[in-house]
Design a protein around this motif. Structure first.
Motif, PDB file in Angstrom:
ATOM      1  N   THR A  92      45.556  38.637  38.955  1.00 51.97           N
ATOM      2  CA  THR A  92      46.966  38.939  39.202  1.00 51.97           C
ATOM      3  C   THR A  92      47.481  38.212  40.437  1.00 51.97           C
ATOM      4  O   THR A  92      48.690  38.195  40.681  1.00 51.97           O
ATOM      5  N   SER A  96      35.399  32.529  34.827  1.00 54.03           N
ATOM      6  CA  SER A  96      34.115  32.918  35.416  1.00 54.03           C
ATOM      7  C   SER A  96      33.082  33.358  34.389  1.00 54.03           C
ATOM      8  O   SER A  96      31.889  33.277  34.656  1.00 54.03           O
ATOM      9  N   TYR A 128      34.212  29.987  40.138  1.00 55.62           N
ATOM     10  CA  TYR A 128      35.365  30.614  40.781  1.00 55.62           C
ATOM     11  C   TYR A 128      36.304  29.542  41.350  1.00 55.62           C
ATOM     12  O   TYR A 128      35.920  28.371  41.483  1.00 55.62           O
TER      13      TYR A 128
HETATM   14  N1  LIG Z   1      43.653  47.581  47.002  1.00 54.86           N
HETATM   15  C1  LIG Z   1      43.982  47.989  45.786  1.00 54.86           C
HETATM   16  O1  LIG Z   1      44.496  49.051  45.593  1.00 54.86           O
HETATM   17  C2  LIG Z   1      43.730  47.087  44.598  1.00 54.86           C
HETATM   18  C3  LIG Z   1      44.262  47.426  43.361  1.00 54.86           C
HETATM   19  C4  LIG Z   1      44.092  46.560  42.269  1.00 54.86           C
HETATM   20  C5  LIG Z   1      43.339  45.416  42.439  1.00 54.86           C
HETATM   21  N2  LIG Z   1      42.813  45.165  43.671  1.00 54.86           N
HETATM   22  C6  LIG Z   1      42.011  44.009  43.855  1.00 54.86           C
HETATM   23  O2  LIG Z   1      42.796  42.904  43.538  1.00 54.86           O
HETATM   24  C7  LIG Z   1      42.001  41.983  42.941  1.00 54.86           C
HETATM   25  C8  LIG Z   1      42.748  41.296  41.834  1.00 54.86           C
HETATM   26  O3  LIG Z   1      42.378  41.918  40.701  1.00 54.86           O
HETATM   27  P1  LIG Z   1      42.472  41.229  39.290  1.00 54.86           P
HETATM   28  O4  LIG Z   1      42.009  42.275  38.364  1.00 54.86           O
HETATM   29  O5  LIG Z   1      43.795  40.648  39.086  1.00 54.86           O
HETATM   30  O6  LIG Z   1      41.470  40.005  39.335  1.00 54.86           O
HETATM   31  P2  LIG Z   1      39.999  39.846  39.916  1.00 54.86           P
HETATM   32  O7  LIG Z   1      39.175  41.046  39.732  1.00 54.86           O
HETATM   33  O8  LIG Z   1      40.134  39.295  41.293  1.00 54.86           O
HETATM   34  O9  LIG Z   1      39.411  38.746  38.939  1.00 54.86           O
HETATM   35  C9  LIG Z   1      40.003  37.461  38.786  1.00 54.86           C
HETATM   36  C10 LIG Z   1      38.922  36.405  38.762  1.00 54.86           C
HETATM   37  O10 LIG Z   1      38.370  36.263  40.050  1.00 54.86           O
HETATM   38  C11 LIG Z   1      36.952  36.204  39.908  1.00 54.86           C
HETATM   39  N3  LIG Z   1      36.257  36.551  41.129  1.00 54.86           N
HETATM   40  C12 LIG Z   1      35.430  37.589  41.382  1.00 54.86           C
HETATM   41  N4  LIG Z   1      34.930  37.484  42.622  1.00 54.86           N
HETATM   42  C13 LIG Z   1      35.416  36.364  43.147  1.00 54.86           C
HETATM   43  C14 LIG Z   1      35.244  35.723  44.400  1.00 54.86           C
HETATM   44  N5  LIG Z   1      34.450  36.219  45.339  1.00 54.86           N
HETATM   45  N6  LIG Z   1      35.916  34.587  44.610  1.00 54.86           N
HETATM   46  C15 LIG Z   1      36.729  34.067  43.684  1.00 54.86           C
HETATM   47  N7  LIG Z   1      36.920  34.609  42.479  1.00 54.86           N
HETATM   48  C16 LIG Z   1      36.276  35.766  42.223  1.00 54.86           C
HETATM   49  C17 LIG Z   1      36.667  37.131  38.755  1.00 54.86           C
HETATM   50  O11 LIG Z   1      35.392  36.828  38.227  1.00 54.86           O
HETATM   51  P3  LIG Z   1      34.316  37.904  37.761  1.00 54.86           P
HETATM   52  O12 LIG Z   1      35.039  39.195  37.505  1.00 54.86           O
HETATM   53  O13 LIG Z   1      33.727  37.325  36.527  1.00 54.86           O
HETATM   54  O14 LIG Z   1      33.319  38.014  38.866  1.00 54.86           O
HETATM   55  C18 LIG Z   1      37.767  36.742  37.821  1.00 54.86           C
HETATM   56  O15 LIG Z   1      37.415  35.607  37.115  1.00 54.86           O
HETATM   57  C19 LIG Z   1      40.754  42.757  42.438  1.00 54.86           C
HETATM   58  O16 LIG Z   1      39.631  42.180  43.007  1.00 54.86           O
HETATM   59  C20 LIG Z   1      40.892  44.126  42.929  1.00 54.86           C
HETATM   60  O17 LIG Z   1      39.755  44.583  43.673  1.00 54.86           O
HETATM   61  C21 LIG Z   1      42.997  45.957  44.740  1.00 54.86           C
END
Ligand SMILES: NC(=O)c1ccc[n+]([C@@H]2O[C@H](COP(=O)([O-])OP(=O)(O)OC[C@H]3O[C@@H](n4cnc5c(N)ncnc54)[C@H](OP(=O)(O)O)[C@@H]3O)[C@@H](O)[C@H]2O)c1
Ligand SMILES: Cc1cc2nc3c(=O)[nH]c(=O)nc-3n(C[C@H](O)[C@H](O)[C@H](O)COP(=O)(O)OP(=O)(O)OC[C@H]3O[C@@H](n4cnc5c(N)ncnc54)[C@H](O)[C@@H]3O)c2cc1C
Ligand SMILES: Cc1cc2nc3c(=O)[nH]c(=O)nc-3n(C[C@H](O)[C@H](O)[C@H](O)COP(=O)(O)O)c2cc1C
Length: 618
Positions: A481, A538, A546
């Protein structure tokens, strides 16, 4: 006449009271006489009063203090803010305006724009700072924070200061950065104008209290609470000068579109929502966020009411302002029921007969408390620590207000006037034996249809902005996102007919099902609005790939863009991705620039100082 305070004079509480009673009653000639009398006394040496003069009680009381000349009250105030998502920045601007109206000369600045070597000259300092990451300073406060904790930090004996910390009690390191600044300034010799205030997400009231105390310390008590309230209200309005709607008064925006961006077979669900802003007067810029007030899951609300044996139709308070409604309405829309915090448990313990809850709050049980809170909600608390001796009214009044969630806006207002688009990934997981649903993301995914409305506001983010010059190249890194704001950036560049090159690094799990906005990027590539696109899926290959791997593969070209003046933007996961991308950028700069690791880190820090490296991470 300026009211004397313990904090703005060398007098103690008793002396201040006596002086404040006497001074306003003096005629001009009495004041001149008293001034002359006190100077004469101090010339003769403390305590040697001229015999012929009869001494009123007040002057006797003041006599012990006359050897210490009261420093003239400085009318200069420096206001420094550290802010990631804009709250402290908005408050700093508004409070500074109020101080200026009060006749103060105010220097307001982001911490990264302030020259730390001028700190020694500052007499009155107000610090407004939030906490991000896991107890870390916001990006624009990092260097100043580091400076104060370094050997180069000066002694600050003539400094008077006060700190306002913004944070969230659901984080382990609540308002840690505010606490750090407060403690460090004291260690360096500063004296507090008024005590630090740590604010939870619902910060308006504590901010007004803090500012009222600051105003009193600087200016005397006249109208301080009213002035402080007005300043906080004005901060709230700062994002929407043309609109009556704000965080405290959200706009009910009609949903125009709600689509799943993931293909069939994906294990993720990401919704693209389009809302109408028609009639709201709300506008925004690329990089701003949308605040959305969600509803709790109706099943969780029903389960809580059933577990407590309450009546869903009972009337309870909905807020501190005195509005009331049914218990069902209160738990659905007004109170947070999915997060446990230490302050909540400290209140709840008074309503429970279970000894276990008391034990969890013991000072030596900090680790157990942390482990318990993690991933549990109000229903868990109710099940685990009954029997409860609590009416519905007593229970809801210990709950936090249900906070809005922020979403990076994924459209340009100029390209789609009177609309706002955003991108929500549904959060669903299982812990402690039960399915859990992210409050806002699942509300948007499951219970919001075109034609419904969502209560929203605009949260401007001055720390994530396109360069003013449309010819400046952009490097955008946004996996998952995190890609949302770059749709807005590129739509805006398209509207501007901008000439600057643009490069997007995008990543997600699978090419076939998870390529968010694929057709938009394709079109933008064809139109030339997007110059380069590099993707990292990924889970399509044995080894994970990544975005940072793509960055490293294009090291030479990326460094060339940096040298040409490109701005770098990173959006998405804060915990891992943002750190890893940062490290990859340092490696690129080190290798291609032939620099040491320290010099490469300093290069990137400098980009951050110049606002050429901006992050919107969560
Ligand atoms: N603070 C909050 O309340 C909150 C709420 C919602 C989301 N978030 C965070 O926001 C982030 C975005 O979420 P999302 O669901 O849109 O996407 P995401 O989980 O970040 O996943 C997007 C892509 O990034 C990859 N990825 C995982 N670890 C990585 C790293 N260290 N470096 C670069 N790429 C990496 C994932 O691969 P793999 O999955 O295959 O490892 C996936 O291909 C999430 O990580 C989540 O923890 C936080
Ligand atoms: C400036 C900013 C911009 C943002 N932009 C976007 C955006 O564009 N798109 C987007 O989708 N989100 C974005 N977010 C995140 C968004 O604000 C919400 O935090 C997110 O949608 C989750 O909210 P929720 O109410 O659905 O979940 P909540 O009810 O708040 O639950 C989320 C919490 O659940 C817990 N949790 C989540 N997954 C698990 C798990 N697997 N195991 C255990 N616990 C877990 C975590 O404690 C997490 O904090 C942004 C956040 C910020 C601060
Ligand atoms: C990713 C993220 C991490 C956060 N980490 C903390 C934290 O460790 N401690 C805390 O008290 N607040 C934390 N907060 C809450 C913020 O400090 C709070 O939302 C604040 O109002 C933000 O102010 P700002 O807009 O000026 O940055 C975090 C918020 C986000 C989005």
């Amino acid at each position: 006449m300026v009211q004397l305070q313990v904090t703005n004079s060398p007098f103690d509480e008793n002396q201040v009271q006596l002086l404040n009673r006497l001074l306003p009653t003096l005629t001009e000639s009495q004041q001149i006489w008293l001034g002359g009398y006190l100077s004469a006394m101090s010339l003769r040496g403390a305590g040697a009063a001229p015999e012929a003069v009869e001494q009123p009680a007040l002057v006797q009381a003041a006599q012990s203090a006359v050897s210490v000349a009261a420093p003239p009250l400085s009318r200069e105030v420096t206001v420094l803010f550290g802010s990631q998502t804009g709250n402290c920045q908005r408050l700093a601007a508004s409070l500074s305006r109020k101080l200026e109206e009060q006749g103060f000369q105010v220097n307001v600045s982001a911490m990264n724009a302030f020259k730390p070597n001028t700190l020694k000259k500052v007499e009155n300092l107000l610090i407004l700072v939030s906490t991000h990451g896991e107890g870390e300073p916001p990006d624009n406060a990092r260097a100043f924070h580091e400076f104060l904790y370094s050997k180069r930090a000066p002694q600050l004996e003539s400094l008077r200061y006060s700190v306002l910390g913004l944070g969230d009690t659901s984080y382990e390191f609540f308002c840690q950065t505010g606490k750090d600044f407060d403690q460090r300034l004291e260690e360096l010799g500063g004296r507090r104008l008024s005590p630090r205030t740590d604010c939870d997400l619902d910060y308006d009231e504590p901010v007004a209290d803090w500012f009222g105390k600051v105003l009193e310390a600087l200016n005397g008590p006249q109208n301080a609470p009213q002035l402080a309230d007005a300043a906080v209200q004005a901060a709230e309005k700062a994002d929407e000068p043309q609109s009556p709607f704000s965080r405290n008064q959200p706009f009910q925006a009609e949903v125009l579109e709600n689509l799943n961006l993931n293909g069939r077979g994906s294990d993720r669900e990401t919704r693209h929502l389009e809302l109408s802003l028609a009639g709201s007067g709300l506008t925004f810029e690329p990089g701003d966020s949308l605040g959305v007030y969600p509803e709790n899951h109706p099943q969780l609300v029903a389960d809580i009411i059933a577990a407590m044996g309450w009546n869903a139709d009972e009337t309870v308070p909905l807020n501190k302002k005195g509005d009331t409604g049914t218990l069902h309405e209160a738990l659905l829309r007004h109170y947070e029921i999915t997060v446990l915090t230490k302050p909540l448990l400290e209140q709840a313990v008074k309503l429970s007969a279970a000894p276990g809850l008391q034990a969890l709050l013991a000072p030596e049980a900090q680790q157990e408390l942390k482990a318990y809170i993690q991933g549990r909600d109000l229903l868990d608390l109710i099940h685990d620590f009954g029997p409860w001796n609590a009416s519905a009214v007593s229970f809801v009044t210990v709950l936090r207000k249900l906070p809005a969630r922020l979403y990076s806006i994924s459209s340009s207002y100029n390209a789609n006037p009177e609309e706002v688009h955003f991108t929500v990934r549904a959060v669903r997981y299982e812990t402690h034996g039960r399915e859990r649903y992210g409050v806002c993301s699942v509300h948007c995914a499951e219970r919001v249809q075109p034609g419904d409305t969502l209560p929203v506001y605009i949260q401007s983010n001055p720390n994530f902005k396109l360069p003013a010059n449309p010819d400046v190249p952009l490097i955008m890194v946004g996996p998952g996102t995190g890609v949302a704001p770059f749709r807005s950036f590129l739509e805006e560049r398209g509207e501007q007919g901008a000439g600057g090159k643009t490069w997007l690094f995008y990543g997600d799990r699978h090419f076939v099902t998870d390529f968010l906005y694929q057709t938009d990027w394709q079109r933008m590539l064809n139109e030339g609005v997007l110059s380069k696109l590099d993707v990292a899926f990924s889970r399509d290959t044995e080894e994970k790939v990544y975005v940072q791997h793509r960055i490293l593969e294009h090291s030479k070209e990326l460094y060339a863009w940096l040298q040409e003046g490109a701005h770098v933007y990173v959006c998405g996961d804060e915990k891992h991705m943002a750190h890893d991308v940062h490290a990859a950028l340092v490696t690129v700069i080190q290798e291609e620039g032939g620099l040491s690791p320290e010099a490469a880190a300093a290069y990137l820090e400098n980009l951050q100082q110049e606002q050429r490296y901006q992050r919107d991470v969560y």
